[in-house]
Design an enzyme around this catalytic site. Structure first.
Site, mmCIF file in Angstrom:
data_model
loop_
_atom_site.group_PDB
_atom_site.id
_atom_site.type_symbol
_atom_site.label_atom_id
_atom_site.label_comp_id
_atom_site.label_asym_id
_atom_site.label_seq_id
_atom_site.Cartn_x
_atom_site.Cartn_y
_atom_site.Cartn_z
ATOM 1 N N ARG A 17 0.772 -1.262 0.033
ATOM 2 C CA ARG A 17 0.015 -0.090 0.161
ATOM 3 C C ARG A 17 0.863 1.304 0.101
ATOM 4 O O ARG A 17 0.264 2.298 -0.095
ATOM 5 C CB ARG A 17 -0.958 0.000 1.230
ATOM 6 C CG ARG A 17 -2.064 -1.043 1.026
ATOM 7 C CD ARG A 17 -2.801 -1.372 2.165
ATOM 8 N NE ARG A 17 -2.102 -2.147 3.192
ATOM 9 C CZ ARG A 17 -2.529 -2.831 4.285
ATOM 10 N NH1 ARG A 17 -3.666 -2.480 4.939
ATOM 11 N NH2 ARG A 17 -1.783 -3.655 5.043
ATOM 12 N N LYS A 24 8.656 -1.333 3.245
ATOM 13 C CA LYS A 24 7.970 -0.200 4.082
ATOM 14 C C LYS A 24 8.607 -0.075 5.403
ATOM 15 O O LYS A 24 8.831 1.179 5.743
ATOM 16 C CB LYS A 24 6.476 -0.887 4.636
ATOM 17 C CG LYS A 24 5.876 -0.166 5.483
ATOM 18 C CD LYS A 24 4.352 -0.243 5.609
ATOM 19 C CE LYS A 24 4.009 -1.750 6.218
ATOM 20 N NZ LYS A 24 2.354 -1.969 6.233
ATOM 21 N N GLU A 166 -10.345 -9.200 10.777
ATOM 22 C CA GLU A 166 -9.743 -8.348 9.970
ATOM 23 C C GLU A 166 -10.904 -7.392 9.184
ATOM 24 O O GLU A 166 -11.873 -7.902 8.862
ATOM 25 C CB GLU A 166 -9.007 -8.894 8.776
ATOM 26 C CG GLU A 166 -7.562 -9.663 9.428
ATOM 27 C CD GLU A 166 -6.658 -8.666 10.101
ATOM 28 O OE1 GLU A 166 -6.293 -7.597 9.644
ATOM 29 O OE2 GLU A 166 -6.766 -8.884 11.373
ATOM 30 N N ARG A 339 29.348 22.930 0.156
ATOM 31 C CA ARG A 339 29.237 21.554 -0.053
ATOM 32 C C ARG A 339 30.389 20.605 0.762
ATOM 33 O O ARG A 339 31.100 21.086 1.453
ATOM 34 C CB ARG A 339 29.590 21.296 -1.569
ATOM 35 C CG ARG A 339 28.347 22.023 -2.505
ATOM 36 C CD ARG A 339 28.943 21.993 -3.852
ATOM 37 N NE ARG A 339 29.398 20.910 -4.473
ATOM 38 C CZ ARG A 339 29.991 20.642 -5.302
ATOM 39 N NH1 ARG A 339 30.446 21.733 -6.344
ATOM 40 N NH2 ARG A 339 30.640 19.548 -5.835
ATOM 41 N N LYS A 357 33.628 24.152 -1.990
ATOM 42 C CA LYS A 357 33.536 22.713 -1.945
ATOM 43 C C LYS A 357 34.985 22.184 -1.448
ATOM 44 O O LYS A 357 35.864 22.652 -2.288
ATOM 45 C CB LYS A 357 33.130 21.941 -3.438
ATOM 46 C CG LYS A 357 33.144 20.660 -3.335
ATOM 47 C CD LYS A 357 33.492 20.170 -4.862
ATOM 48 C CE LYS A 357 35.168 20.172 -4.787
ATOM 49 N NZ LYS A 357 35.865 19.411 -6.040
ATOM 50 N N TYR A 372 33.224 30.836 -6.926
ATOM 51 C CA TYR A 372 33.163 29.356 -6.541
ATOM 52 C C TYR A 372 34.710 29.425 -6.034
ATOM 53 O O TYR A 372 35.808 29.447 -6.782
ATOM 54 C CB TYR A 372 33.160 28.760 -7.918
ATOM 55 C CG TYR A 372 33.412 27.136 -7.875
ATOM 56 C CD1 TYR A 372 32.686 26.365 -6.904
ATOM 57 C CD2 TYR A 372 34.630 26.676 -8.420
ATOM 58 C CE1 TYR A 372 33.015 25.111 -6.707
ATOM 59 C CE2 TYR A 372 34.953 25.323 -8.219
ATOM 60 C CZ TYR A 372 34.263 24.492 -7.294
ATOM 61 O OH TYR A 372 34.497 23.131 -7.137
ATOM 62 N N TYR A 393 39.129 22.313 -12.089
ATOM 63 C CA TYR A 393 39.015 21.248 -13.021
ATOM 64 C C TYR A 393 39.413 21.508 -14.364
ATOM 65 O O TYR A 393 38.949 22.421 -15.035
ATOM 66 C CB TYR A 393 37.431 20.965 -12.924
ATOM 67 C CG TYR A 393 36.980 19.543 -13.651
ATOM 68 C CD1 TYR A 393 37.659 18.602 -13.516
ATOM 69 C CD2 TYR A 393 35.933 19.738 -14.453
ATOM 70 C CE1 TYR A 393 37.239 17.379 -13.991
ATOM 71 C CE2 TYR A 393 35.680 18.588 -15.130
ATOM 72 C CZ TYR A 393 36.209 17.249 -14.683
ATOM 73 O OH TYR A 393 35.884 16.064 -15.615
HETATM 74 C C1 UD1 Z 1 -2.199 -6.402 11.083
HETATM 75 C C2 UD1 Z 1 -3.136 -7.278 11.865
HETATM 76 C C3 UD1 Z 1 -4.497 -6.427 12.164
HETATM 77 C C4 UD1 Z 1 -4.088 -5.351 13.267
HETATM 78 C C5 UD1 Z 1 -2.853 -4.354 12.460
HETATM 79 C C6 UD1 Z 1 -2.179 -3.349 13.364
HETATM 80 C C7 UD1 Z 1 -2.936 -9.529 10.863
HETATM 81 C C8 UD1 Z 1 -3.397 -10.594 9.927
HETATM 82 N N1 UD1 Z 1 -3.611 -8.322 11.049
HETATM 83 O O1 UD1 Z 1 -2.899 -5.988 9.828
HETATM 84 O O2 UD1 Z 1 -5.362 -7.208 12.966
HETATM 85 O O3 UD1 Z 1 -4.943 -4.501 13.516
HETATM 86 O O4 UD1 Z 1 -1.812 -5.398 12.010
HETATM 87 O O5 UD1 Z 1 -1.261 -2.671 12.790
HETATM 88 O O6 UD1 Z 1 -1.846 -9.772 11.376
HETATM 89 N N2 UD1 Z 1 4.255 -9.435 7.707
HETATM 90 C C9 UD1 Z 1 5.276 -10.260 7.449
HETATM 91 N N3 UD1 Z 1 5.021 -11.502 6.409
HETATM 92 C C10 UD1 Z 1 3.876 -11.446 5.823
HETATM 93 C C11 UD1 Z 1 2.778 -10.643 6.058
HETATM 94 C C12 UD1 Z 1 3.092 -9.441 6.850
HETATM 95 O O7 UD1 Z 1 6.408 -10.413 7.843
HETATM 96 O O8 UD1 Z 1 3.830 -12.491 5.073
HETATM 97 C C13 UD1 Z 1 4.551 -8.403 8.534
HETATM 98 C C14 UD1 Z 1 4.569 -6.894 7.834
HETATM 99 O O9 UD1 Z 1 5.707 -6.656 7.601
HETATM 100 C C15 UD1 Z 1 4.055 -6.013 8.988
HETATM 101 C C16 UD1 Z 1 3.228 -7.190 10.012
HETATM 102 O O10 UD1 Z 1 3.447 -8.217 9.461
HETATM 103 O O11 UD1 Z 1 4.898 -5.629 10.078
HETATM 104 C C17 UD1 Z 1 1.522 -6.767 9.684
HETATM 105 O O12 UD1 Z 1 1.294 -7.194 8.323
HETATM 106 P P1 UD1 Z 1 0.278 -6.156 7.581
HETATM 107 O O13 UD1 Z 1 0.175 -6.678 6.179
HETATM 108 O O14 UD1 Z 1 0.834 -4.832 7.700
HETATM 109 O O15 UD1 Z 1 -0.908 -6.348 8.468
HETATM 110 P P2 UD1 Z 1 -2.027 -5.408 8.438
HETATM 111 O O16 UD1 Z 1 -2.981 -5.433 7.270
HETATM 112 O O17 UD1 Z 1 -1.704 -3.978 9.076
HETATM 113 CA CA CA Z 2 0.113 -3.127 9.036
#
Ligand code: UD1
Ligand code: CA
Length: 468
Positions: A17, A24, A166, A339, A357, A372, A393
């Site tokens: 997103r 992210k 969710e 710089r 610089k 400069y 230069y």
């Molecule tokens: C998640 C929670 C939601 C909560 C919200 C809070 C789940 C299913 N839902 O939703 O209930 O309200 O966080 O912010 O967990 N990640 C991985 N591997 C994956 C998928 C995700 O490491 O395969 C990590 C992401 O990097 C992130 C975290 O898990 O740090 C949460 O994943 P994200 O997809 O952001 O979940 P949300 O939809 O925000």
């Molecule tokens: Ca999240």
């Protein structure tokens, strides 16, 4: 050290997103990336180890963490990286840590890499309450004015935790629930693992939701945090801006409490790694990133300073400074550009449309207009006239210029490097100097000037004009 506690940080997600090539968790908030915030917070409970689940651009995330200036070496040494090859959901991500967790650990605090502002005090309180209750899972939750996007906490009629649903899977009635899952949990081991193995991707996103373990763990509760901003998750750039303005205001407020005047703070941007001494004034529109500013300086309006130090009593107006060391009582700007690798000594004056610089400028030297100066060493009390430049230069290589103390460089002088100009030299305006100049020398190097009174060109132009 709490040998029984481990922390897991889920940071493998791409962050679709955000619509970005950057993972992210590497988005910065006032100069510090989200993952750095979360690692710092998790370390406050002094766990035995910190397991960071990485996946999307794993190497980049790992590199950032290991080179972080915010994470202390003793914390870095506790970090274990666990790779989640395919991003199949938060539940799948947590399961990947199973074979890495130290045998001594019986409790797992799990955090999300995209929930950066959680406070150590809240985590400590969450953990202390958990220890008294002896549940298999405790979910940190919060009441949100606008719960959109978060998992909703579903409770039994008697108020016990029943499920987490969710947004995408929630009914219209469930969507009205304001109590949401913060994405921060404490689990009892080894019960977590059997519950994690039972979850299925039978939901709208076809992911293994970590939140589904609630269904398979009989002893559960929620811990309510009263400060929604601490658990705000970042999913979009709009979320990021909201959180950043909160953090920035905190940084600015702290500086003000330490004696810094910040005029019109809403127009100023300051990152975490900025240190400012008392009685400094920051004027509107200024941006400071990784800067140290000593007392009694005046910065701005509209000045950008990055990776630099500014000694006491210096004034900088409408200027751009990067990678420089500025001495005390200097006057810079308006419209100066300084710089990297530039060092100014005390009482140096750099004026409008001057670019420096990789140069060292000694005390009391003035470069006030349209110059400069590159790859140069300029000693003290030198005066560089308007429009004078170092020609450093030759199209292939950069060359050095030396100018000795007290020398007076007239306006519009071209100094062709490599060159050494001695002390107490005077160079006439308009000269192009190509050879080394010994001390106490006057240099004039320009075409001889010719005056012809009543010349035909004058006549042609002005006679014609007089007819019209
Ligand atoms: C998640 C929670 C939601 C909560 C919200 C809070 C789940 C299913 N839902 O939703 O209930 O309200 O966080 O912010 O967990 N990640 C991985 N591997 C994956 C998928 C995700 O490491 O395969 C990590 C992401 O990097 C992130 C975290 O898990 O740090 C949460 O994943 P994200 O997809 O952001 O979940 P949300 O939809 O925000
Ligand atoms: Ca999240």
């Amino acid at each position: 050290m709490n040998n029984k506690l481990g922390c897991v940080i889920l940071a493998a997600g791409e962050g679709t997103r955000m619509k970005s090539e950057l993972p992210k968790v590497l988005f910065p908030i006032c100069g510090k990336t989200m993952i750095e915030y979360v690692i710092e917070a998790s370390s406050s409970l002094n766990p035995l180890q910190i397991y960071v689940v990485i996946g999307y651009k794993a190497d980049l995330v790992k590199q950032k963490i290991l080179s972080s200036e915010y994470i202390k070496p003793n914390i870095k040494s506790k970090i274990v990286f666990v790779t989640q090859k395919q991003q199949l959901g938060s539940g799948h991500a947590l399961l990947q840590t199973k074979n890495f967790i130290d045998k001594k650990i019986d409790t797992l605090l799990t955090l999300s890499g995209d929930v950066p502002l959680i406070e150590p005090t809240t985590l400590k309180e969450f953990y202390n309450v958990y220890k008294k209750t002896k549940v298999d899972i405790s979910v940190l939750c919060v009441k949100m004015q606008n719960p959109q996007g978060y998992g909703r906490i579903i409770k039994t009629p008697s108020g016990d935790l029943k499920d987490i649903v969710e947004e995408q899977d929630a009914t219209e009635i469930q969507k009205k629930i304001k109590e949401v899952n913060a994405g921060i949990y404490i689990f009892k081991l080894p019960k977590l693992w059997s519950a994690l193995k039972k979850i299925r991707p039978d939901n709208v996103k076809k992911e293994y939701y970590l939140t589904d373990v609630v269904k398979f763990l009989p002893k559960k509760n929620v811990y309510l945090c009263n400060n929604p901003i601490e658990v705000a998750g970042v999913n979009t750039r709009a979320d990021l801006v909201e959180i950043e303005s909160y953090v920035k205001n905190k940084i600015i407020k702290n500086l003000m409490l330490n004696g810094v005047s910040i005029v019109s703070p809403e127009t100023v941007y300051i990152t975490h790694n900025v240190k400012i001494e008392p009685d400094v004034t920051i004027l509107p529109g200024s941006v400071l990133e990784n800067v140290i500013i000593e007392k009694n300086c005046e910065i701005g309006p509209y000045t950008y300073i990055k990776d630099s130090t500014i000694a006491e009593g210096t004034k900088i107006v409408f200027s751009y400074i990067e990678g420089a060391k500025i001495g005390p009582y200097c006057k810079i700007g308006p419209y100066s550009r300084i710089r990297p690798q530039t060092i100014l000594d005390k009482n140096v004056s750099i004026g409008n449309f001057v670019e420096l610089k990789n140069s060292v400028v000694q005390e009391m030297t003035k470069i006030n207009h349209l110059s400069y100066i590159g790859d140069s060493e300029i000693e003290k009390m030198v005066n560089i006239g308007a429009g004078s430049i170092t020609c450093n230069y030759d199209g292939v290589k950069k060359h050095k210029t030396y100018i000795g103390a007290n020398s007076f460089i007239g306006s519009n002088v071209n100094i062709i490097a490599p060159i050494k100009i001695g002390h107490n030299v005077v160079i006439a305006a308009g000269s192009t100097v190509t050879k080394d100049v010994p001390p106490y020398t006057f240099v004039i190097a320009r075409e001889k000037e010719i005056h012809k009174v009543g010349h035909r060109i004058v006549k042609r132009i002005f006679n014609k004009n007089s007819k019209e």
